[in-house]
Design an enzyme around this catalytic site. Structure first.
Site, PDB file in Angstrom:
ATOM      1  N   CYS A  18      24.880  37.109  34.814  1.00  0.00           N
ATOM      2  CA  CYS A  18      26.139  36.543  35.303  1.00  0.00           C
ATOM      3  C   CYS A  18      26.274  35.059  34.985  1.00  0.00           C
ATOM      4  CB  CYS A  18      26.282  36.789  36.801  1.00  0.00           C
ATOM      5  SG  CYS A  18      26.672  38.513  37.187  1.00  0.00           S
ATOM      6  N   THR A  54      43.535  37.399  44.959  1.00  0.00           N
ATOM      7  CA  THR A  54      42.506  36.591  45.628  1.00  0.00           C
ATOM      8  C   THR A  54      41.166  36.630  44.889  1.00  0.00           C
ATOM      9  OG1 THR A  54      41.835  38.420  47.093  1.00  0.00           O
ATOM     10  CG2 THR A  54      43.571  36.926  47.888  1.00  0.00           C
TER      11      THR A  54
END
Length: 347
Positions: A16, A47
């Site tokens: 990541c 969001t």
């Protein structure tokens, strides 16, 4: 015998940590508003939540997500396991139950032996088997850097859906896994990670966030996300912004991987940590006593990181018990939420 391959040498970033920086991603998406939004699209891009959710009927909604990245470790089987665990986490973070997955495969066929690629695929399949789901297909391309991940699909009852927006003033904040995965990956690339550190890295990056399905049925749980490439601070800020609240993190209560702390204090960390801080550091209010290594901890990109939970204080024991039942013994209350502009104060 197949020559020993070091997968991480083929990639400029790993896990990541190779995500596009939060500020850059925001600019890229700013002029791409979601159009023609149906009423049954319960979660979209509004969001920056973990997955999209579409309601079929009063009792069923589909959770859909995709996640893939370049190698964070050299062992191909381990790389496949980590990538698959990370992808399925987004379904669990929504309170969903995975039902099947599709493989996303990009490999430099002129550089990687077929046996190595097969091991990557086998690693992903082993995690999906542990989750009780099949890999039912996918797509593959010949590409310069190795890339592997999943499109993960799950189901959730619409009433049990857990978004990253919904935290309330007075809620407590709970983290399911310890921090430090990005730092360990940086140490691995430098040849400084111990065998015990590698084992600890694998332990957490291949542990499925199954507790998300338990949290789904707890009315006292108001918001859930998982901590991945933007670090603890980045994903907590997403909760704050989506919920319209401020957060307070007590650094001394953070569960940390011990070897990661030693490495970061010695100056080992990822480039993604600095990019993360540059993207959102203005919304983080460190106490005057916070040290640089502590800043690196809260911005450290987590691959297959833990669930981050906002819940009512009276539900905290139930949430922690659920984590502990699933083997997340390091789960801990790390802070709280209060009324105020979206921000994080670290004390």
């Amino acid at each position: 015998m197949t020559e020993k391959i070091q997968l991480t040498r083929f990639s400029h970033g790993g896990g990541c940590g190779c995500k596009i920086a939060p500020a850059v991603l925001s600019r890229l998406l700013a002029e791409s508003p979601l159009k023609c939004v149906p009423a049954d699209l319960l979660v979209g891009v509004e969001t920056a939540d973990d997955a999209a959710v579409y309601r079929f009927n009063d009792t069923q909604a589909v959770v859909a997500t995709t996640d893939f990245f370049t190698p964070i470790v050299d062992d191909p089987f381990d790389f496949g396991r980590i990538a698959a665990t990370n992808a399925l986490s987004d379904v669990y973070a929504m309170g969903g139950r995975p039902i099947f997955a599709l493989a996303v495969v990009g490999m430099p066929l002129d550089k990687l032996p077929e046996d190595v690629i097969r091991q990557i695929l086998a690693g992903g399949e082993s995690i999906c088997a542990a989750a009780g789901i099949p890999i039912a297909g996918g797509h593959s391309i010949d590409i310069v850097e190795p890339v592997y991940g999943l499109v993960a699909l799950g189901i959730v009852h619409p009433a049990h859906l857990k978004k990253n927006a919904g935290a309330k003033a007075g809620d407590v904040l709970i983290l399911g896994k310890p921090l430090g995965i990005g730092i360990l990956s940086a140490a691995l690339k430098k040849g400084e990670l111990s065998a015990a550190g590698y084992a600890e890295m694998l332990r957490w990056t291949t542990k499925l966030n199954l507790t998300g399905t338990r949290l789904a049925k707890m009315p006292g749980v108001h918001a859930v996300t998982d901590v991945t490439g933007f670090g603890l601070a980045g994903h907590l800020l997403e909760i704050c912004r989506g919920s319209g609240v401020a957060a307070r993190v007590e650094f001394a209560r953070l569960p940390l991987i011990e070897e990661a702390v030693r490495h970061v204090r010695a100056g080992t960390f990822t480039g993604a940590s600095g990019r993360n801080w540059a993207s959102y550091g203005s919304a983080v209010l460190p106490a005057p006593t916070i040290e640089e290594w502590q800043q690196k901890i809260i911005t450290d990109p987590q691959t297959s990181g833990g669930l981050l939970v906002a819940c009512a204080p009276e539900s905290a024991d139930e949430v922690l018990a659920a984590f502990h039942t699933d083997g997340f013994e390091r789960a801990a209350v790390i802070g709280s939420f209060a009324a105020g502009a979206p921000s994080i104060t670290v004390v």
